[in-house]
Design an enzyme around this catalytic site. Structure first.
Site, short mmCIF file in Angstrom:
data_model
loop_
_atom_site.label_atom_id
_atom_site.label_comp_id
_atom_site.label_asym_id
_atom_site.label_seq_id
_atom_site.Cartn_x
_atom_site.Cartn_y
_atom_site.Cartn_z
CE LYS A 1 12.54 21.04 -37.51
NZ LYS A 1 12.85 20.06 -36.45
CB SER B 1 11.22 19.09 -45.03
OG SER B 1 12.57 19.07 -45.46
#
Length: 507
Positions: free
Chosen positions: A55, A309
């Site tokens: 992110k 992720s």
């Protein structure tokens, strides 16, 4: 023509400003998983970023592209996790104010991580949706710039730099790249770049079974709003995907795969066995989808790339993951077996199990004629479970496979032996309560009726919500009032009154 066709995402990605804060993460070969599924598995280690998540890329790319005077006024975001930390670290690097609105249910560890980066934290509402609305209010009143977690071309381009790194690190053939999907920013960025450079590579999105907003949207050809989402893979629990991300996914994504919580737990274990790192549930979605895709298509000898992720895992959640990983990997069967309550019956049962390892055994005397046993058994493959059930039934021992029964695995294994024939008109519901003070009292106050609570089981799993099993005695003539109570309560819920595991052990 969609709005996205006017944007050259390849160019935006190649000129993204991410490496002031993000690093080029390794693309690592996974030897154990590769050997087990007979394909070459490579993992893109975004869990190794400074904030343990990809992110950071999108947040920084968006903020670094803002005009100087706009950046000076500061930015605002709504997030309960990884995006919040990405915005906070980006603001720290750029020397600007950052305000993060987080739900009041956010675990303290996440709040402290954001504050440690110098951001201001405002706690508001019970959900991301509440926090989002509050952030939009503050954006206007304090003249801040909103940094969207996924639906922004600059954010999408920042996430797309992952694809650039993958293709630079591995110019050889790749069958498919697998991405976790929440709002769709990661999927859209990777898909847009890969299809511009190496269009033969398949792009596969992976969602949790109870949060498949992109899957449903692509099926229906329009963005859909889910009524509710499961929160186990909380980093990807989004009710509606973005406009930009949906349009790009329509253009470039080859397929969507949906996996359940057990498969996610198994994937976390798979990655741990190869890397000794522990991914968060959303961070393991790509690996779970990769395994399912290889199995579904009977692949062999192909190169498959998964994006690890994120790794912002709550430690308390590990107990639940460890319990469910073996089931998710199809290495454990969970069975309910009925045996005669007489000497020698238990020995007969154990003999039928053979040399299989018993992983769990729950039993309590409740009937002079027969005994109901809840048992976990190690198996080599899913077919073994069906064969074992058939063998038990053939020997006169009724058996029920509960391996895919959520109530059995989550609650009943801790409640076995609690028959209550005196609990007339009992209905049983599974709820997800917000994990915060007052959640139970809201349940009781909203109930507002004299329905007796005949069963209650709760177990903390280190999440932003609690899983609760509740039995209530509701007379048939009060079913309408009960339905109104469920609607007014607003908590996600499932009717388990006719669940066979409940009937067998607790009904």
């Amino acid at each position: 023509m969609t709005k996205n066709t006017t944007i050259n995402y390849r160019e935006k990605i190649e000129h993204s400003h991410v490496y002031d804060v993000a690093k080029i993460t390794p693309l690592e070969f996974q030897p154990n998983l590769s050997a087990r599924i007979n394909n070459r598995v490579l993992l893109k280690r975004e869990d190794m970023q400074p904030v343990f998540s990809f992110k950071l890329r999108g947040a920084y790319n968006k903020m670094a592209s803002l005009p100087t005077d706009t950046l000076k006024r500061g930015v605002i975001a709504a997030s309960a996790g990884n995006h919040a930390q990405g915005v906070a670290m980006s603001a720290q690097k750029l020397g600007c104010r950052a305000v993060i609105v987080m739900p009041t249910t956010t675990p303290l560890i996440k709040i402290n991580a954001v504050k440690a980066r110098g951001a201001e934290v405002i706690l508001f509402g019970d959900s991301y949706s509440d926090a989002y609305v509050k952030a939009l209010e503050l954006e206007k009143s304090e003249q801040l710039t909103f940094v969207h977690p996924y639906d922004d071309p600059d954010v999408i381009a920042g996430q797309g730099t992952i694809a650039l790194e993958i293709l630079n690190a591995h110019p050889e053939p790749i069958e498919a790249i697998f991405c976790c999907v929440g709002g769709g920013g990661l999927l859209a960025g990777i898909a847009a770049y890969v299809k511009a450079v190496r269009p033969e590579i398949k792009i596969i999105g992976v969602e949790a079974k109870d949060a498949e907003a992109m899957t449903e949207s692509l099926k229906q050809g329009k963005r859909v709003m889910l009524d509710q989402v499961g929160l186990f893979a909380d980093g990807a629990a989004v009710k509606q995907v973005g406009e930009h991300t949906f349009a790009l996914s329509q253009q470039y994504v080859d397929e969507m795969i949906v996996v359940d919580n057990d498969a996610i737990c198994a994937a976390i274990k798979d990655v741990f066995e190869d890397t000794r790192s522990i991914l968060e549930p959303a961070g393991a979605l790509a690996t779970a989808g990769l395994k399912e895709y290889a199995k579904r298509n009977n692949l062999s000898g192909k190169t498959l790339v998964g994006i690890a992720s994120g790794a912002n895992m709550n430690f308390d959640r590990l107990r639940f993951i460890a319990e469910r990983a073996e089931v998710g990997e199809k290495r454990e069967a969970v069975l309910a077996v009925t045996i005669p309550e007489k000497p020698g019956a238990f020995k007969t049962f154990c003999r039928l199990l053979g040399d299989r390892n018993i992983t769990e055994f729950n039993y309590r005397y409740s009937d002079p004629k027969e005994a109901h046993i809840f048992v976990g058994v190690a198996i080599a493959d899913p077919n073994e479970s069906a064969n074992l059930v058939a063998d038990l039934i053939a020997q006169g021992l009724p058996a029920l496979d509960l391996t895919d029964n959520e109530v059995a695995k989550l609650h009943l294994r801790h409640l076995v032996g609690g028959h209550a024939p005196q609990a007339e008109n009992e209905v049983v519901f599974r709820f997800e309560f917000p994990e915060k003070p007052g959640a139970l009292m809201k349940f009781l106050d909203t109930m507002g009726h004299d329905w007796n609570i005949s069963l209650f089981h709760y177990r903390n799993h280190g999440a932003d919500f609690g899983r609760v099993l509740v039995g209530m005695q509701v007379p048939p003539n009060e079913q309408t009032e009960f339905a109104e109570f469920l609607q007014n309560l607003g908590y996600p819920h499932w009717d388990e009154t006719h669940n066979p595991a409940y009937k067998l052990f607790l009904g």
